[in-house]
Design an enzyme around this catalytic site. Structure first.
Site, PDB file in Angstrom:
ATOM      1  N   THR A  49       1.141  -1.369   0.248  1.00 18.58           N
ATOM      2  CA  THR A  49       0.210  -0.088  -0.257  1.00 18.58           C
ATOM      3  C   THR A  49       0.867   1.677  -0.277  1.00 18.58           C
ATOM      4  O   THR A  49       1.987   1.221  -0.114  1.00 18.58           O
ATOM      5  CB  THR A  49      -0.645  -0.382   1.399  1.00 18.58           C
ATOM      6  OG1 THR A  49      -0.295   0.133   2.292  1.00 18.58           O
ATOM      7  CG2 THR A  49      -1.549  -1.000   1.554  1.00 18.58           C
ATOM      8  N   CYS A  50       0.372   2.531   0.087  1.00 20.79           N
ATOM      9  CA  CYS A  50       0.792   3.751  -0.373  1.00 20.79           C
ATOM     10  C   CYS A  50       1.521   3.489   1.359  1.00 20.79           C
ATOM     11  O   CYS A  50       2.926   4.802   1.374  1.00 20.79           O
ATOM     12  CB  CYS A  50       0.536   4.757   0.377  1.00 20.79           C
ATOM     13  SG  CYS A  50      -1.515   4.996   1.247  1.00 20.79           S
ATOM     14  N   ASN A  51       1.339   3.155   2.422  1.00 18.32           N
ATOM     15  CA  ASN A  51       2.258   2.898   3.861  1.00 18.32           C
ATOM     16  C   ASN A  51       3.130   2.155   4.261  1.00 18.32           C
ATOM     17  O   ASN A  51       3.830   1.933   4.830  1.00 18.32           O
ATOM     18  CB  ASN A  51       1.107   3.064   4.995  1.00 18.32           C
ATOM     19  CG  ASN A  51       0.410   4.592   4.956  1.00 18.32           C
ATOM     20  OD1 ASN A  51       0.857   5.076   4.111  1.00 18.32           O
ATOM     21  ND2 ASN A  51      -0.954   4.948   5.116  1.00 18.32           N
ATOM     22  N   GLN A 120      -7.641  -3.814   0.807  1.00 21.79           N
ATOM     23  CA  GLN A 120      -6.311  -4.198  -0.312  1.00 21.79           C
ATOM     24  C   GLN A 120      -6.094  -5.348   0.755  1.00 21.79           C
ATOM     25  O   GLN A 120      -5.089  -5.950   0.035  1.00 21.79           O
ATOM     26  CB  GLN A 120      -5.030  -2.772   0.223  1.00 21.79           C
ATOM     27  CG  GLN A 120      -5.147  -1.092  -0.438  1.00 21.79           C
ATOM     28  CD  GLN A 120      -4.831  -0.217   0.775  1.00 21.79           C
ATOM     29  OE1 GLN A 120      -4.877   0.219   1.675  1.00 21.79           O
ATOM     30  NE2 GLN A 120      -4.250   0.497  -0.430  1.00 21.79           N
ATOM     31  N   GLY A 189      -6.410  10.905 -11.475  1.00 22.00           N
ATOM     32  CA  GLY A 189      -7.114   9.532 -10.665  1.00 22.00           C
ATOM     33  C   GLY A 189      -7.559   9.333 -10.726  1.00 22.00           C
ATOM     34  O   GLY A 189      -9.102  10.445 -10.339  1.00 22.00           O
ATOM     35  N   ALA A 192      -9.364   4.394  -5.676  1.00 18.68           N
ATOM     36  CA  ALA A 192      -9.901   3.936  -4.749  1.00 18.68           C
ATOM     37  C   ALA A 192      -9.499   5.559  -3.708  1.00 18.68           C
ATOM     38  O   ALA A 192     -10.997   6.273  -3.610  1.00 18.68           O
ATOM     39  CB  ALA A 192      -9.496   2.999  -4.014  1.00 18.68           C
TER      40      ALA A 192
END
EC number: 1.2.1.70
Length: 424
Positions: A49-51, A120, A189, A192
């Site tokens: 994920t982004c983190n 996710q 974009g 989600a």
């Protein structure tokens, strides 16, 4: 077998490191292939994920699995061994189980309580199941973690008190620009996170919303659903010139918005102030745009600083209590499933000895009364239970800690146990 949670996340690694460790389809496939090939890993799934970029794995040998995953991570991404070693977040045994549950509940997220991680994690599980590298142990773990995450969101008010990344960015943009009710927002974009950002903007009552996406039809569908408008990707620079707030989260491996793009937009805007909220990892918006007069740029690191987390919030404590109970229950079931066959074999063997000895006693003392025989039988069973209690408890404790293997071998050798039963 023991659970290992291996990887990088926002708690230990700076955004610059997370960006280099971000996985595209090729690097994700490479890590999955390496984990599958490891002789010390029996099940695994990758959560990107982004983190965070993390691998959850059932392993037979801790050091061998860590070595294989380290090589996979460094060879498949742009991160070095030194950076991985410095920022690696590693959990093993029951600590790894607790980590997965906390991740699913949003308690380990940059924005505490965010629910996007549920989808996710579910996607990662689905991929692992379809590709055959998630087995019964990981499936049970993640399914239970997902159910617990849903409980946290339905039984606590964590959604109401937890500030999202988008909300933090919009608050900062308001500080820079003033009232957003007159603002024109551009969302770049249509995934989600972009949809969440666009929805948040509409709820805040922004004056105008525009969506730009590489696939124009998808961007148009999002814009239409929210009462906004859409522009094709080749009109991005013109769209930037019209926007007071730009929110970008494209998932692109390169820059979506460059310094020249923003400089041209600023010329067209006559220098009017502009705020960029970059929710992407790797980042979408060139860092240098923040050097332009009147322009502010907020990336994930900045938003993380703004968000922080207050562990003293009662809603967070309620969520932690739910997660703690669920982890305890899962560890108990996990220990029972791991130690169960050996414990059952031990008890079955003991029961067989008891039955043989009681039969022999009946043959030798035919005149014993039924009451006396019942007392003898009860005494024998009590002795066996007392003798087996500590080995049973210890077996479950070691199973939870991931150290049951040698103990199991010792029990089977000492008592000559076979499968679910045997002779003592």
């Amino acid at each position: 077998m023991s659970l290992l949670a291996f990887g990088l996340n926002h708690r230990r690694a700076p955004i610059s490191v997370l960006e280099r460790a971000a996985l595209d389809e090729s690097s994700l496939a490479a890590i999955i292939a390496a984990a599958t090939a490891s002789p010390d890993i029996t099940e695994h799934l990758v959560v990107a994920t982004c983190n965070r970029t993390e691998v959850y794995a059932e392993v037979s040998a801790f050091h061998g699995a860590v070595a294989d995953l380290t090589e996979a991570m460094t060879s498949s991404t742009g991160i070095t061994h030194d950076d991985l070693k410095a920022h690696l977040d590693l959990h093993y045994g029951d600590a790894a189980v607790a980590h997965v549950f906390n991740v699913a509940a949003g308690l380990d997220s940059m924005a505490v309580g965010e629910s996007q991680i549920l989808g996710q994690l579910r996607d990662a599980l689905g991929r692992g199941q379809s590709e055959g590298h998630v087995g019964p142990s990981l499936n049970s773990l993640v399914q239970q973690a997902l159910r617990t995450g849903k409980r946290v969101h339905s039984e606590t008010a964590i959604d109401e008190v937890s500030r999202s990344l988008v909300g933090a960015g919009l608050d900062a943009a308001r500080e820079h620009l003033g009232d957003l009710e007159q603002a024109h927002v551009l969302v770049v974009g249509a995934g989600a996170m972009s949809a969440l950002a666009a929805t948040s903007c509409v709820r805040r009552g922004v004056a105008e919303l525009t969506v730009v996406n590489r696939t124009h039809e998808r961007g148009a569908a999002l814009a239409e659903r929210l009462g906004g408008s859409a522009r094709p990707a080749h009109e991005l620079v013109d769209a930037l010139a019209d926007a007071d707030v730009v929110i970008s989260c494209t998932g692109s491996t390169g820059l979506a918005i460059t310094l020249p793009d923003v400089a041209d937009a600023q010329v067209a805007r006559g220098g009017r102030p502009q705020a960029f909220i970059d929710l992407a990892l790797p980042h979408d918006v060139a860092h240098e745009v923040a050097d332009l007069r009147g322009v502010t740029r907020l990336g994930l690191a900045d938003l993380g600083d703004l968000l922080g987390s207050d562990g003293r919030l009662p809603e967070v404590e309620q969520a932690r209590a739910i997660v703690g109970d669920a982890v305890t229950q899962h560890l108990g079931k996990r220990a029972a499933s791991i130690a169960g066959p050996t414990v059952r074999a031990l008890r079955t063997a003991a029961q067989q000895v008891v039955e043989r000895e009681l039969t022999r006693l009946d043959q030798r003392t035919p005149d014993m009364s039924g009451a006396d025989r019942a007392e003898v039988e009860l005494a024998v069973h009590r002795i066996v239970e007392k003798l087996l209690h500590q080995p049973t408890v210890r077996a479950k404790e070691l199973a939870i800690d991931g150290r049951f293997g040698e103990y199991e071998d010792a029990l089977r050798q000492l008592f000559d146990l076979h499968a679910e039963g045997g002779a003592l």
